[in-house]
Scaffold this motif. Structure first.
Motif, PDB file in Angstrom:
ATOM      1  N   LYS A  82     -45.241 -19.810  71.759  1.00 10.99           N
ATOM      2  CA  LYS A  82     -44.791 -18.479  72.157  1.00 10.99           C
ATOM      3  C   LYS A  82     -44.460 -17.677  70.901  1.00 10.99           C
TER       4      LYS A  82
ATOM      5  N   LYS B 225     -54.067 -12.458  66.607  1.00 13.09           N
ATOM      6  CA  LYS B 225     -55.397 -12.132  67.116  1.00 13.09           C
ATOM      7  C   LYS B 225     -56.297 -13.348  66.952  1.00 13.09           C
TER       8      LYS B 225
ATOM      9  N   TYR C 247     -44.890  -4.069  67.249  1.00 13.67           N
ATOM     10  CA  TYR C 247     -45.110  -4.386  68.663  1.00 13.67           C
ATOM     11  C   TYR C 247     -43.831  -4.968  69.246  1.00 13.67           C
TER      12      TYR C 247
ATOM     13  N   SER D  69     -52.018 -15.458  76.705  1.00 14.96           N
ATOM     14  CA  SER D  69     -51.443 -14.384  77.521  1.00 14.96           C
ATOM     15  C   SER D  69     -50.629 -13.473  76.612  1.00 14.96           C
ATOM     16  N   GLU D  70     -50.355 -12.290  77.123  1.00 13.49           N
ATOM     17  CA  GLU D  70     -49.639 -11.328  76.290  1.00 13.49           C
ATOM     18  C   GLU D  70     -48.858 -10.352  77.153  1.00 13.49           C
ATOM     19  N   SER D  71     -47.645 -10.092  76.756  1.00 15.30           N
ATOM     20  CA  SER D  71     -46.826  -9.074  77.394  1.00 15.30           C
ATOM     21  C   SER D  71     -46.147  -8.280  76.289  1.00 15.30           C
ATOM     22  N   SER D  72     -46.887  -7.341  75.737  1.00 15.84           N
ATOM     23  CA  SER D  72     -46.372  -6.578  74.610  1.00 15.84           C
ATOM     24  C   SER D  72     -46.903  -5.154  74.649  1.00 15.84           C
TER      25      SER D  72
ATOM     26  N   TYR E 168     -48.333 -10.038  64.822  1.00 22.22           N
ATOM     27  CA  TYR E 168     -49.179  -9.828  65.999  1.00 22.22           C
ATOM     28  C   TYR E 168     -50.443 -10.675  65.863  1.00 22.22           C
TER      29      TYR E 168
ATOM     30  N   GLN F 200     -46.255 -13.077  72.945  1.00 21.81           N
ATOM     31  CA  GLN F 200     -47.612 -13.565  73.164  1.00 21.81           C
ATOM     32  C   GLN F 200     -47.578 -15.084  73.353  1.00 21.81           C
ATOM     33  N   GLN F 201     -48.568 -15.582  74.083  1.00 22.27           N
ATOM     34  CA  GLN F 201     -48.828 -17.011  74.129  1.00 22.27           C
ATOM     35  C   GLN F 201     -50.106 -17.257  73.318  1.00 22.27           C
ATOM     36  N   LEU F 202     -49.979 -18.006  72.211  1.00 23.25           N
ATOM     37  CA  LEU F 202     -51.109 -18.216  71.320  1.00 23.25           C
ATOM     38  C   LEU F 202     -51.515 -19.695  71.305  1.00 23.25           C
TER      39      LEU F 202
ATOM     40  N   VAL G  87     -55.730 -15.798  72.314  1.00 21.74           N
ATOM     41  CA  VAL G  87     -54.483 -15.280  72.880  1.00 21.74           C
ATOM     42  C   VAL G  87     -54.489 -15.669  74.346  1.00 21.74           C
TER      43      VAL G  87
END
Length: 399
Positions: free
Chosen positions: A91, A103, A68, A55-58, A101, A72-74, A53
């Protein structure tokens, strides 16, 4: 001379090979065009692995458990398809409809939207559920075989045959423009004969169940067609009708009859269950007392069927509630007026589907009770004839 067991094995083998060849040549003529890479856009769904991951803004939605909100940036690696092995940072938006979501180490399904060989877009489609589904199917088959033994294995064979008929015969027939009612009745007859013959072998009990099931399904189709005609309900009032109409223009599919074809197929399981149960009961009663008259056997079948009617009514009601639960809650939440409710397409379709199946089950009871009470006693007559013929043959050889 072949003994009866070997002869049956040979006949089954010939039937299986002949049916397989028929399915092969029948489906060989069904052509569906797909867009290929070469400047024309197309979409494919491939397996991918979330490496990390980025980055994440959730945040977790407290009001709706398990959802959620945010993005996320995966970093993912594509595992299948023409872009196998490629790494991408994508994204992943999290909303009510799209809520996968991600992981690290998780397998997902990505959508590869291709504009041309050099330009394509990768996005998150869904979780990779296939391993869980495969395991669940294997556990089901293991339980069926383990608990059912030889009968369970035969049930597996019948289930597989029915699945093959639906995928490689029923759906292609509808797609090619065959009459939905004709296709449904054909599938009912084929699957009923093979399933019941596989489970119970050739006997008057099996023949009774096959005839009773076929007639019961025909009754279901007739009842639904009559009710649909007077209620002005057709297959054009279902949710997917707009897409199906577009497809039908190119392939001649009869969209209007799909609803009633579905009713026939949906009612098959319940009707087959009732028919086989009553035929088995009549046979057991007859074995216990060969002196019973045909009318007494008929009443025995009726009594067993009456007990099944009550449980079947509950089963159909609960099945209707389960499949339409979301719609029922929406209707309740909006306090829909009665006149609007009773005249909804959705409600009318569900009522006709449920009651057609129920009516078929109810009317199948006297039909299968009558057929089995007449056919099953013929086994004793047939056996008596064989014994008499054997004795005469032995006596002639002795002389």
């Amino acid at each position: 001379m072949l003994n009866s067991k070997t002869l049956r094995a040979v006949l089954w083998t010939i039937t299986l090979i002949s049916f397989s060849l028929f399915l092969y040549f029948f489906n060989k003529g069904t052509h569906i065009s797909f867009n290929k890479q070469g400047g024309i856009s197309y979409v494919r769904y491939e397996k991918a692995k979330v490496l990390r991951v980025v980055s994440e803004s959730s945040e977790k939605d407290e009001a709706i458990n398990g959802l959620y909100r945010g993005f996320q940036q995966l970093e993912v690696q594509i595992l299948t398809g023409e872009h196998k092995g490629e790494l991408h940072i994508i994204k992943n938006y999290l909303s009510n409809l799209l809520n996968v979501y991600g992981k690290a180490g998780q397998n997902i399904i990505v959508c590869v939207d291709t504009a041309n060989p050099e330009k394509y877009l990768v996005s998150v489609y869904n979780y990779d559920r296939s391993p869980v589904l495969y395991i669940f199917i294997l556990l089901f088959l293991a339980a069926l075989w383990g608990i059912g033994g030889k009968k369970g294995f035969k049930s597996m064979v019948g289930l597989l045959f029915t699945f093959i008929c639906i995928i490689f015969l029923f759906i292609p027939m509808l797609y090619r423009g065959y009459s939905p009612i004709f296709a449904s009745v054909l599938i009912v007859i084929i699957t009923t004969c093979i399933t019941l013959l596989t489970l119970n072998g050739w006997s008057f009990k099996t023949l009774s169940a096959v005839l009773g099931t076929t007639l019961g399904v025909v009754i279901a189709g007739t009842a639904s067609s009559i009710a649909g005609h007077f209620a002005h309900i057709t297959g054009f009032q279902t949710e997917e009708v707009e897409t199906l109409i577009v497809i039908a223009r190119d392939h001649g599919m009869q969209v209007g009859g799909l609803l009633f074809a579905g009713i026939l197929i949906a009612s098959l399981g319940a009707i087959m269950d009732v028919a086989m149960s009553i035929a088995s009961s009549v046979q057991e009663v007859y074995i216990a007392n060969h002196n019973l008259s045909k009318n007494a056997l008929f009443m025995s079948g009726i009594n067993v069927g009456r007990d099944m009617m009550g449980t079947m009514a509950n089963t159909l009601l609960l099945a209707f509630t389960g499949t339409s639960l979301n719609s029922l809650i929406l209707i309740y939440s909006y306090n829909v007026p009665y006149n609007e409710l009773i005249n909804m397409n959705m409600l009318g379709i569900e009522i006709i589907q449920g009651l057609s199946g129920s009516t078929a089950v109810i009317l199948t009871v006297p039909i299968i009770a009558f057929i089995s009470s007449r056919l099953i006693p013929m086994r004793r007559v047939e056996n008596s004839y064989r014994v008499s013929a054997t004795k005469k043959h032995n006596k002639a050889n002795h002389l």
